[in-house]
Design a protein around this motif. Structure first.
Motif, short mmCIF file in Angstrom:
data_model
loop_
_atom_site.label_atom_id
_atom_site.label_comp_id
_atom_site.label_asym_id
_atom_site.label_seq_id
_atom_site.Cartn_x
_atom_site.Cartn_y
_atom_site.Cartn_z
N MET A 39 0.84 -1.20 0.00
CA MET A 39 0.00 0.00 0.00
C MET A 39 0.87 1.25 0.00
O MET A 39 0.62 2.19 -0.75
CB MET A 39 -0.93 0.00 1.21
CG MET A 39 -1.96 1.09 1.18
SD MET A 39 -3.13 0.84 2.55
CE MET A 39 -4.34 2.08 2.15
N ASN A 42 2.47 1.93 -3.43
CA ASN A 42 1.50 2.41 -4.40
C ASN A 42 1.07 3.85 -4.12
O ASN A 42 0.88 4.63 -5.04
CB ASN A 42 0.30 1.47 -4.46
CG ASN A 42 0.63 0.17 -5.17
OD1 ASN A 42 1.49 0.13 -6.04
ND2 ASN A 42 -0.03 -0.89 -4.77
N TYR A 83 -0.65 -5.82 -5.22
CA TYR A 83 -1.82 -5.24 -4.55
C TYR A 83 -3.02 -6.18 -4.67
O TYR A 83 -3.70 -6.46 -3.68
CB TYR A 83 -2.10 -3.88 -5.21
CG TYR A 83 -3.50 -3.34 -5.10
CD1 TYR A 83 -3.95 -2.75 -3.93
CD2 TYR A 83 -4.36 -3.40 -6.19
CE1 TYR A 83 -5.24 -2.23 -3.84
CE2 TYR A 83 -5.64 -2.88 -6.12
CZ TYR A 83 -6.08 -2.30 -4.94
OH TYR A 83 -7.34 -1.79 -4.86
N TYR A 102 -8.45 -2.08 2.50
CA TYR A 102 -7.21 -2.05 1.73
C TYR A 102 -7.46 -1.66 0.28
O TYR A 102 -6.77 -0.79 -0.27
CB TYR A 102 -6.52 -3.41 1.82
CG TYR A 102 -5.25 -3.53 1.02
CD1 TYR A 102 -4.15 -2.73 1.28
CD2 TYR A 102 -5.16 -4.47 0.00
CE1 TYR A 102 -2.98 -2.86 0.54
CE2 TYR A 102 -3.99 -4.61 -0.74
CZ TYR A 102 -2.91 -3.80 -0.46
OH TYR A 102 -1.75 -3.93 -1.18
N SER A 106 -6.49 2.04 -0.88
CA SER A 106 -5.41 2.16 -1.86
C SER A 106 -5.85 2.96 -3.07
O SER A 106 -5.10 3.82 -3.57
CB SER A 106 -4.95 0.76 -2.31
OG SER A 106 -4.33 0.08 -1.26
#
Length: 127
Positions: A39, A42, A83, A102, A106
């Motif tokens: 995370m 990204n 991811y 998540y 994200s």
């Protein structure tokens, strides 16, 4: 043409090594129960992409530098495939709420990062 591939490959190697360092650092800090490292890369990558996007739009992109930084380095640093796998792992462990947090976190924070980065890059280029 070969130079373009070399720039992407070199940037990708650097970005991948940086990603490994961030993932390991995050695991040492928060454990492996939540994919904080993926995370983090990204979100950081989204913000940096925004800054670089603004700079390249404002100054006109130096193609070898753009290929090295944006396609290579950030392409190697961020990872949609990891991811996706991390989200599936959370789901498979029966942690659907954490998986949803998540995935949504994200995407939303990644978009916010690229918008913020682009804004910062424009401000820097305007000075």
């Amino acid at each position: 043409m070969l130079q373009a591939y070399a720039m992407v490959a070199l940037g990708g190697a650097v970005g991948s090594a940086l990603r490994l360092a961030v993932v390991r650092l995050a695991q040492s800090m928060v454990g492996s129960g939540f994919p904080a490292g993926t995370m983090a890369v990204n979100l950081i990558g989204s913000a940096v992409m925004g800054v670089l996007g603004a700079v390249m739009v404002t100054r006109g992109g130096n193609d070898p530098l753009r290929l090295f930084l944006m396609t290579g380095l950030l392409g190697g640093f961020t990872t949609f495939s990891a991811y996706s796998l991390d989200a599936l792992a959370l789901w498979d462990r029966g942690e659907g709420g954490l998986a949803l947090l998540y995935v949504v976190g994200s995407v939303v924070l990644g978009l916010a990062g690229v918008v913020l980065g682009f804004y910062i890059g424009r401000q820097v280029m305007a000075s």
